[in-house]
Every structure is written in C-alpha cells, then in structure tokens.
Design a protein around this motif. Structure first.
Motif, PDB file in Angstrom:
ATOM      1  N   GLU A 228       0.838  -1.210   0.000  1.00  0.00           N
ATOM      2  CA  GLU A 228       0.000   0.000   0.000  1.00  0.00           C
ATOM      3  C   GLU A 228       0.871   1.258   0.000  1.00  0.00           C
ATOM      4  O   GLU A 228       0.622   2.195  -0.759  1.00  0.00           O
ATOM      5  N   LEU A 232       1.208   4.236  -2.746  1.00  0.00           N
ATOM      6  CA  LEU A 232       0.957   5.639  -2.405  1.00  0.00           C
ATOM      7  C   LEU A 232       2.089   6.554  -2.882  1.00  0.00           C
ATOM      8  O   LEU A 232       1.850   7.705  -3.216  1.00  0.00           O
ATOM      9  N   GLU A 322      -5.250  -2.054  -2.690  1.00  0.00           N
ATOM     10  CA  GLU A 322      -5.286  -0.609  -2.955  1.00  0.00           C
ATOM     11  C   GLU A 322      -5.239   0.114  -1.627  1.00  0.00           C
ATOM     12  O   GLU A 322      -5.867  -0.310  -0.659  1.00  0.00           O
ATOM     13  N   PRO A 323      -4.479   1.206  -1.560  1.00  0.00           N
ATOM     14  CA  PRO A 323      -4.445   1.962  -0.306  1.00  0.00           C
ATOM     15  C   PRO A 323      -5.817   2.535   0.002  1.00  0.00           C
ATOM     16  O   PRO A 323      -6.537   2.950  -0.901  1.00  0.00           O
ATOM     17  N   ALA A 324      -6.192   2.539   1.284  1.00  0.00           N
ATOM     18  CA  ALA A 324      -7.489   3.086   1.674  1.00  0.00           C
ATOM     19  C   ALA A 324      -7.296   4.290   2.591  1.00  0.00           C
ATOM     20  O   ALA A 324      -6.310   4.361   3.288  1.00  0.00           O
TER      21      ALA A 324
ATOM     22  N   ILE B  51      -6.848   7.993  -4.680  1.00  0.00           N
ATOM     23  CA  ILE B  51      -7.216   6.772  -3.967  1.00  0.00           C
ATOM     24  C   ILE B  51      -8.710   6.545  -4.165  1.00  0.00           C
ATOM     25  O   ILE B  51      -9.182   5.423  -4.231  1.00  0.00           O
ATOM     26  N   ARG B  78       0.891  10.167  -8.776  1.00  0.00           N
ATOM     27  CA  ARG B  78       1.239  10.206  -7.350  1.00  0.00           C
ATOM     28  C   ARG B  78       2.681  10.636  -7.129  1.00  0.00           C
ATOM     29  O   ARG B  78       3.037  11.122  -6.064  1.00  0.00           O
ATOM     30  N   MET B  83       2.842  12.934  -0.208  1.00  0.00           N
ATOM     31  CA  MET B  83       1.772  12.655   0.741  1.00  0.00           C
ATOM     32  C   MET B  83       2.335  12.320   2.118  1.00  0.00           C
ATOM     33  O   MET B  83       3.270  11.543   2.242  1.00  0.00           O
TER      34      MET B  83
END
Lengths: 324, 228
Positions: A228, A232, A322-324, B51, B78, B83
């Motif tokens: 994840e 990101l 998938e990143p949440a 996301i 991204r 982030m």
C-alpha cells in the motif's frame, strides 16, 4: 516525464536522458530487486527450506522416472539389434541348392551373416537335446529341413520384417521366420511407461506451480501494508510485483538444484546394486546418469515453474491491494 | 494548482462524504483543511491522490482533469504529489535512509545520485544523523519528519498532509508545521488537513472548514472561531 506537470523532469530522466542509460538503469533496478529477493529468502531460512523441499521433491519424482525410462529404453534398444531370421528350406532342396542360396544371400547388402544348419546337424542336435535319442534312429528318413540362419544388417523391427518377407520369396525357401513379437511387446510397454511418466510429471509440476502460487500469495498478504505504501508513493504494479516474481524464480531454481542433488544422492546410494545388474548384462548396458543438458533443463523447468506460479499469484493479488 | 469544481463524493448506502465542494489552491500557496472527524477532510485528500474518484464534479491539478487519468497513469500522478500521513506509514523493516529513498528507487535512481538526494531531504527535516536507524527506534516526531522527507525527496510541486500532527504534543507539532512552512517558502503548494485549531490559528494561513461534507468557511480564521 510527469503527467500533471509538463516540463517537470522526473526520476532517472532528470539526470540521464540517453536510451542506453535508461536500459542500464532498468538492468540495475532488476538486479537490485532480484538480489533483495534473495536476501529476503535468506532472512527466513526455515520457511525457504520447507518451500524448496516441497518443490524439490515434486520435481525429483518425475526426474527419477525420466531417468528410469531413459535407461530401460537403452536396454530395449540393445535388444532391438539382435534380430535373426530363420529360413526353413524345402525338403526337395539338395546340398548344392543350399550352398547356392547361401552364397546368394551373402551377396545381399542387407544381410550381415548367413549360417547353415544342415539336415544332419539339426538331427544330431535334436537327438541330443530332445532326449528321444535312440528312438529317432527308427525314422528312416530325416524329416528335418535344412535351415539358414540369417543375421540382418538392419536394426529396426520394421526393416527386419521387410527383409523377412523378401527372403520368404527366395527359391527353395519353405518358411522364413522372424521372432519380433516379444520385442514389439517390450517397446509398447516402454512406451506405456513413458506416457505414464509424462502424465505423472505434468500432474506433479502443476502441483508445484500451485505450491509456488500459494506461497507467493501468502507473502503478498504478509506485505500488504508495505505494498500500500509503495502504491501511495507512486510505484507501478510492475515495480511492486517484480520482487515476488524473482522470489518465485529463486525458489524454482533452488528446487531444481535440490532435485538434482537428491537424484545424484540416490544414484550414489544405488551404485552397488546397479553395478551388479549391469555386470549381469556384461558390457551391453551401462547405466546413464543425468547429462549436463538434463541438469540444465531441470534448472530451467524449476525457474519456469517458479515464474508461472508467482506470476499467477501477483497478477490477481497485487492489483487487488489498494491503499485506503 | 489544485482546483475542486462542485465535487461530491457519495458511498454506496447513501452516505455523502463531500457535497458540492469548490475551492482553488494557488501555486505556492499553503492552506489548512479543518473540520471534525468524519467531516470529509480525508476523503477530499483521497480524491486528490486518486485513492478515490469523485461521484460528481471535477478535480483539476495544474489544468489537468483527474477524471482523464487512467488507472495505469495513477502511479505517475502520485509521483507529483508528496503525501504525509498521520501514522506516517514507514516501512518497518527498512532503515530511515531506505524509507526516504523509496520514491527515488521507484523512479529508477541509483547510487550516488540517489544518496545525495536522500541526504538532502533528511537534512531539510534535521534527521541526517538518523539515516541508518530503523523506524521503531525513532520518536513520534522524528518518524513524522522521516515521512515528510520521503514526501519531498523527489521535489513534488504539491504536498498533501493528513493530520500530520495528530499523534504529537504541541511543541513537536509546531516543529512539524515549521518544516511545512519552509517547503512552502521554497515554492511548494501545501494542503494540510488538521483539526488542531489552536495551532492553525496561530499560524495565520488560509483555512477551509468542512462540516458534514460541505465547505462552510474559506479564508483567514475569524476571531470568534478562534475563541472556541
């Protein structure tokens, strides 16, 4: 190049714009990822050992069977060459006729050797071997025909059969006999075993792919949070899945090496027993171990299994995280 | 730089996380996003970092509508957005250096060039001496600064932070905010989601307040809100 900010140079492009440079960079990245996968395996030795053992054993079995079939084939091939055609001649054939035919056959390019067993010699032999002995003296006329034993030059059953048919048409030949049915039976049996070995091999190797796939799946689940984070910060699926593919490839390679070692160990263990068997066959037969080509294919099969297994796992599971 | 046009985000089951939100964050601007938990701050940031996708409206970065970005392109987008997360999301089994280097490794950097950039980023957050440490040996504030170093190491034009001071005491929080200010002064656009109103008020930046998915305030903080 950045998608959102045109003109913002990103990544390796910002300091090395040449094509060759980028290829070199990709090679370095792959090398680094493959070595880091190896390091990960090294850090969990027990887990790695168990997985490699499972894979190695499932590769050892078909490889051993292959070795067995290879050697049985070699034995049956050595029998293939020992044909003999018996020509039973007509009773009317005189000694001169027999001698003429014998000379004629020796001139045939397909014939290696011709041996005559005359009526009288055959009777003599029969008297000794059959046990009828004196009783046969009461037969006034010798009922046995002259026999010519022909050894063909050809070495396939089909060619021998062809020769037998040709010889049957010769003058004075009553009957030409070639006993190859038992050879055909042996060949069919060897073929059957071979097919069975392939079937078993396919099943076991499919099992090995599933084992690798499941192993890699567990590994992916274990690294879910890491994956994840990588997503990101902008890692592509390809980048994320490569270490897992390398893990699968390493596991397959080690399994191949293990299978080879186990087979060699087994041969070493059986060496005495094998020597006794081969001595009974005199010099006709020598037990063949794995050749270098077979060793390489064993490794290649291992690597391929590892790649397929891990590819099946990463394809479905990495995309799902998938990143949440 | 970053523009929201009538953006809504609803979830299956009828919950509406964002309701027709519009705002624009200028190039080199720093702003705070506040509101109670559940007001939609995180959802808003997730729409920027792809996301999540909006149910309606448009999210535009540097003139490019994010709805035109395919899922294959998401990783590359991204890389342009730094982030920072409340729980800093460092890789536990890797050193501080490796954590900060991750975005560079992904982009294909190697060797000395990569090390130089990592050290520069660690220097900016004051953690050059911790490069060889594992994340678990760091304090909360240090871990968060490593997270910031990782976000800025490839020099993205836009920084997003989701509750970056959520787990820190006031002094450490102030330090972290100063780090953000420094990057902002270097020309980076910064959007920080935080519910630490006291801290934000003292900093006198633009503040956007969300309540139940609606933007109820956009501008400098009013005196009466400060008193709450």
């Amino acid at each position: 190049m950045s998608i959102l900010f045109g003109g913002r140079a990103t990544g390796a492009e910002s300091f090395n714009p040449t094509f060759a440079g980028r290829i070199w960079m990709a090679v370095l990245t792959n090398l680094r990822q493959s070595i880091s996968s190896l390091g990960e395996l090294w850090r969990t030795p027990l887990w790695t050992l168990i997985t490699v053992a499972v894979l190695g054993v499932s590769m050892t079995f078909p490889a051993t069977l292959h070795l067995l079939v290879k050697n049985v084939q070699q034995v049956s091939n050595s029998y293939d060459k020992s044909f003999e055609i018996s020509l039973f001649l007509q009773n009317t054939a005189t000694e001169t006729d027999v001698a003429t035919l014998s000379t004629l056959l020796q001139g045939n390019p397909e014939v290696a050797e011709v041996k005559l067993i005359s009526k009288d010699a055959a009777m003599q032999e029969f008297k000794q071997e059959s046990g009828f002995g004196e009783a046969l003296d009461f037969i006034e006329q010798n009922p046995l025909p002259h026999v010519l034993l022909v050894t063909p030059k050809v070495n396939t059953p089909a060619a021998a059969q062809q020769l037998q048919e040709n010889l049957a048409k010769e003058r004075f030949v009553e009957l030409a006999k070639l006993d190859i049915s038992w050879l055909e039976r042996l060949a069919a049996l060897v073929n059957l075993v071979q097919q069975a070995v392939y079937a078993i091999a396919v099943l076991l190797l499919a099992g090995a792919i599933l084992v690798i796939g499941n192993t890699i799946r567990l590994l992916i689940m274990d690294k879910k949070s890491e994956i994840e984070v990588m997503k990101l910060v902008g890692a592509t699926d390809g980048f994320i899945q490569r270490p897992f593919l390398y893990t699968g490839i390493w596991l397959g390679l080690f399994a191949g090496i293990l299978a080879f070692l186990v087979i060699e160990l087994m041969l070493w263990w059986l060496e005495g027993a094998l020597a006794r068997v081969t001595s009974l066959y005199q010099s006709q037969f020598h037990f063949a171990a794995l050749t270098f080509g077979e060793f390489s294919s064993l490794l290649l099969i291992g690597i391929t299994l590892g790649f397929i297994g891990s590819y099946l796992a990463v394809r479905s599971h990495i995309r799902a995280i998938e990143p949440a | 730089m970053l523009r929201f046009e009538q953006v809504s985000k609803g979830y299956p089951g009828g919950f509406v996380a964002l309701d027709r939100v519009s705002f624009e964050l200028g190039k080199g601007e720093m702003a705070f996003l506040t509101g109670h938990s559940g007001a939609g701050k995180s959802t808003l940031l997730k729409l920027v970092s792809l996301i999540e996708r909006p149910s309606a409206g448009r999210v535009i970065i540097n003139g490019i509508d994010l709805s035109t970005i395919t899922s294959r392109q998401i990783p590359y987008v991204r890389r342009d957005i730094g982030m920072i997360f409340q729980d800093h999301r460092l890789l536990k089994t890797h050193t501080v250096f490796d954590n900060v280097a991750l975005p560079l490794v992904i982009e294909g950097f190697t060797g000395r060039d990569m090390a130089r950039r990592v050290h520069a980023a660690l220097d900016q957050v004051g953690l050059l001496d911790k490069a060889r440490c594992l994340p678990e040996t760091l304090s909360g504030g240090e871990a968060q600064r490593v997270g910031i170093a990782r976000a800025v190491v490839n020099k993205p034009p836009l920084l997003l932070a989701d509750e970056p001071t959520g787990n820190l005491d006031p002094d450490l929080s102030k330090d972290i905010m100063r780090v953000f200010e420094a990057f902002n002064q270097a020309g980076v656009s910064v959007l920080i989601a935080s519910h630490d109103l006291g801290l934000i008020a003292r900093m006198r930046y633009r503040m956007m307040t969300l309540k139940s998915g609606r933007m109820i305030h956009d501008g400098l903080m009013h005196k009466e809100e400060e008193a709450q």
